[in-house]
Enzyme design. Structure first.
Site, PDB file in Angstrom:
ATOM      1  N   ARG A 208     -15.084 -12.262   2.746  1.00 43.36           N
ATOM      2  CA  ARG A 208     -16.434 -11.788   2.437  1.00 43.36           C
ATOM      3  C   ARG A 208     -17.401 -12.889   2.010  1.00 43.36           C
ATOM      4  O   ARG A 208     -18.565 -12.614   1.761  1.00 43.36           O
ATOM      5  CB  ARG A 208     -16.376 -10.685   1.368  1.00 43.36           C
TER       6      ARG A 208
ATOM      7  N   CYS B 220       4.397   0.369  12.156  1.00 41.16           N
ATOM      8  CA  CYS B 220       3.662  -0.127  13.321  1.00 41.16           C
ATOM      9  C   CYS B 220       2.326   0.574  13.564  1.00 41.16           C
ATOM     10  O   CYS B 220       1.368  -0.042  14.035  1.00 41.16           O
ATOM     11  CB  CYS B 220       4.502   0.021  14.592  1.00 41.16           C
TER      12      CYS B 220
ATOM     13  N   ASP C 282      -6.101   6.781  -3.451  1.00 38.60           N
ATOM     14  CA  ASP C 282      -6.710   5.518  -3.021  1.00 38.60           C
ATOM     15  C   ASP C 282      -8.205   5.495  -3.356  1.00 38.60           C
ATOM     16  O   ASP C 282      -9.004   4.901  -2.635  1.00 38.60           O
ATOM     17  CB  ASP C 282      -6.492   5.283  -1.516  1.00 38.60           C
TER      18      ASP C 282
END
Length: 691
Positions: free
Chosen positions: A131, A614, A319
């Site tokens: 960033r 995956c 989250d």
């Protein structure tokens, strides 16, 4: 001329040159927030991302065009905010590379590649992004994906010092921009889901020596760390944790983005992330608030001493990080001038706090939210709905999801309009308590119930359409109400810039646009030919105002666009530059399954393993290789060489031998061969173009 006169003349010349040069970038210069420069990540310490430049304004913005541009050798997400000091533009790209350009002409001055190992990309939850950098007294500071903090000479790009800030045996990453405060470089880290313990560190800007460290979760062994956080954990925070997986995982709580300093209060505010695993029941037995997860924490920058905290989501289980952009401002609330901290974290509520004490002033929903009814202003806690905590095998489908109502993409505040401009997001999240759970060091440990996959799995009923859109939102932080908004069909858009020209700049759907800051009317746009998720910055040289934007999609929620070379586009009034069109991304040819070596693996078991290790990258997206269409699955030995032996680690595909063995690898190949038979071919990718 004798030696004395030569010495006097030399001293006089040196003094004359020094008198004409600007002082190095220091605290006074950043606090003064020079009109024509962009000296820190959020332009100034307050992180408002508001520029007093006004040559580009409502009347002139239609004349913006490209002044110069540069293309980079990285084709992953580009998230940096370009910095400008003394006529030089500094930016970073994916893989933590640093570049310096003449800010007026675009002439390359130097570049630096920290040579991050390619396999480190597997430890990055949300792409190999960076960033931005920090400037301080003739040096440029950058954090790298492999956990280093590096000081570079601002004129040459040569390394002054290079320190490892993280434990290399753990899946730590750094994607955020450093901040330099009182001669110390502050940096956090990421990697919560993979099993790390979060902290923020301060290093001496001159020497690179560690000055202090503040941990955001307790020491799993119950011992002091010899860190600035020891006292508050002993007296307050450790008691908010119970027995659970956190003692193996470290608990998470990474400080991967927001670090804001306020010279008026003398405090630095850090934003703390989610827990590991997300599931509170697994992490801490469903008990305790788990400080300092999902919190804003105020520290003394000299020592790292704890001052106050505010936890946006106690017992965080979704989250719902509080690492999102933190800004400081002066607001008049109920007729009283208040110095405040503002944040729009993932959980969907906009918070206004007293900057000195952390006391909650107000909190309201800035996007649709149904996991909580409101924030109780007396306790500061959310009033959760009964179904929010998906316990005892339950599921929850709620607004907002793990991408949040606002993610890392910076918002902006205009003191002229009094509005905060937020790149808001609308999207639901599915959460499900698993029947069993095993913590896997370095794995993606969310603590969610996996979805069955493979030939024997019952097809899931089609889900009802759910909102997944983005919104440029003008928010009044005093009344906690929406003033205006612009909706976009895509959820993830860019960060925001506000200027004294009465404009707000924002990117969405391949267009960089300028909006009237008061009304939201779009006054100008430019087809940049690709998606931009980074915020723009602006600066002035020789009386001309420029806007700089990094272009390149990726990051969390950004894997649904093709990978294209990153670009820096710099605009000015009357600019006539014309960047060439992007090339059409190459596509894999149709897979000839007649050439495949049949697999005796268990495709159902392979589907579970694929989902665990995956699918986050390799599901059918144009960003990564869709494995069900890859020739690598045709041959078991070739597939094993990639998956287990790391044959493609330099390109970012690390060995997964630490997670699965030979037989399980063949199970995954069996699943992918089944998928190859049932997956329709991809739609052709159209050529992107630039105006």
């Amino acid at each position: 001329m004798n030696r004395l006169w030569r010495w006097i003349l030399a001293i006089g010349c040196a003094l004359a040159v020094a008198a004409c040069e600007k002082p190095g970038v220091d605290a006074k210069r950043i606090e003064a927030a020079a009109v024509g420069e962009w000296l820190s990540y959020g332009r100034s310490y307050d992180e408002q991302r508001f520029s007093p430049l006004d040559k580009v304004n409502r009347e002139t913005v239609a004349r913006l065009g490209v002044a110069w541009w540069a293309e980079f050798d990285t084709d992953r997400g580009q998230e940096a905010t370009p910095l400008v000091a003394d006529g030089v533009l500094y930016t970073t790209t994916a893989w933590s590379k640093v570049y310096a350009f003449d800010a007026a002409t675009g002439k390359p001055l130097w570049s630096y590649d920290p040579k991050v190992p390619g396999e480190k990309g597997a430890d990055a939850c949300c792409d190999v992004v960076n960033r931005g950098a920090a400037i301080w007294k003739g040096r440029i500071y950058v954090g790298t994906l492999d956990g280093r903090l590096i000081a570079l000479d601002a004129k040459s790009g040569e390394v002054a010092w290079d320190v490892q800030t993280t434990d290399k045996t753990r899946a730590y990453t750094i994607t955020g921009a450093p901040r330099v405060i009182k001669g110390k470089v502050l940096i956090g880290n990421g990697g919560a889901e993979y099993g790390v313990r979060g902290y923020v560190s301060a290093y001496d800007a001159d020497s690179g020596k560690l000055a202090w460290r503040f941990y955001t979760t307790p020491n799993p062994k119950g011992l002091p760390d010899g860190a600035a956080s020891d006292k508050v954990f002993r007296e307050k925070a450790a008691a908010t944790w119970s027995d659970g997986v956190w003692k193996e995982s470290g608990g998470g709580g990474t400080v991967w983005d927001a670090i804001t300093y306020d010279p008026q209060t003398g405090l630095v505010y850090i934003g703390v992330g989610n827990g590991t695993p997300w599931n509170h029941k697994l992490r801490s037995g469903g008990k305790g608030d788990n400080l300092f997860l999902a919190s804003i924490v105020a520290l003394k920058p000299e020592t790292g001493e704890y001052v106050w905290h505010y936890q946006t989501t106690p017992g965080e289980s979704w989250d719902y990080t509080a690492t999102q952009h933190i800004m400081v401002a002066d607001l008049k609330i109920a007729g009283i001038d208040r110095r405040v901290v503002m944040q729009a974290p993932k959980n969907g509520f906009f918070y206004v706090l007293d900057a000195k004490t952390g006391a909650l002033i107000s909190a309201e929903k800035f996007v649709p939210v149904d996991w909580a009814e409101r924030i109780d202003l007396k306790t500061g806690r959310p009033v959760e709905v009964a179904s929010a905590r998906y316990e005892n095998g339950q599921r929850s489908n709620q607004m907002v999801g793990p991408l949040g109502g606002h993610n890392w993409h910076p918002m902006a505040f205009s003191p002229k309009t009094g509005l905060v401009y937020i790149p808001a997001q609308h999207g639901r999240g599915n959460y499900a308590d698993p029947a069993d759970f095993r913590y896997v060091p370095g794995g993606y440990n969310t603590g969610m119930r996996p979805n069955p996959a493979g030939p024997s799995a019952k097809p899931r009923p089609p889900a009802a359409p759910e909102p997944r859109n983005g919104e440029l939102l003008a928010w009044d932080p005093v009344t906690q109400t929406k003033r205006w908004s612009v909706d976009f069909p895509h959820m993830v858009t860019s960060g925001i810039l506000a200027t004294d020209g009465g404009l707000v700049f924002h990117s969405a759907m391949n267009r960089f646009a300028g909006y009237d800051a008061a009304s939201g009317q779009r006054l100008w746009s430019y087809d940049i030919g690709a998606s931009a998720i980074a915020p723009a910055s602006t600066y002035e040289i020789a009386g001309e105002q420029y806007l700089a934007l990094m272009v390149g999609r990726g990051g969390a929620g950004g894997y649904d666009a093709p990978r294209q070379p990153g670009r820096l586009l710099v605009f000015k009034l009357g600019g006539t530059g014309k960047p060439p069109p992007y090339a059409v991304p190459a596509q894999l040819p149709p897979l000839d399954l007649k050439l495949a070596t049949p697999s005796a693996g268990d495709a159902d078991r392979g589907g579970t393993l694929y989902g665990a290790y995956c699918g986050r990258c390799h599901n059918n997206t144009p960003y990564f290789v869709a494995l069900a269409r890859s020739p690598s699955i045709l041959d078991p030995e070739g597939f094993k060489a990639i998956v287990l032996d790391g044959a493609m680690k330099a390109a970012g595909m690390a060995s997964f031998r630490r997670f699965i063995d030979d037989a399980e690898t063949e199970d995954v190949r069996a699943y992918l061969l089944w998928r190859a038979k049932t997956t329709p071919p991809p739609k052709p990718v159209e050529a992107a173009h630039a105006q």
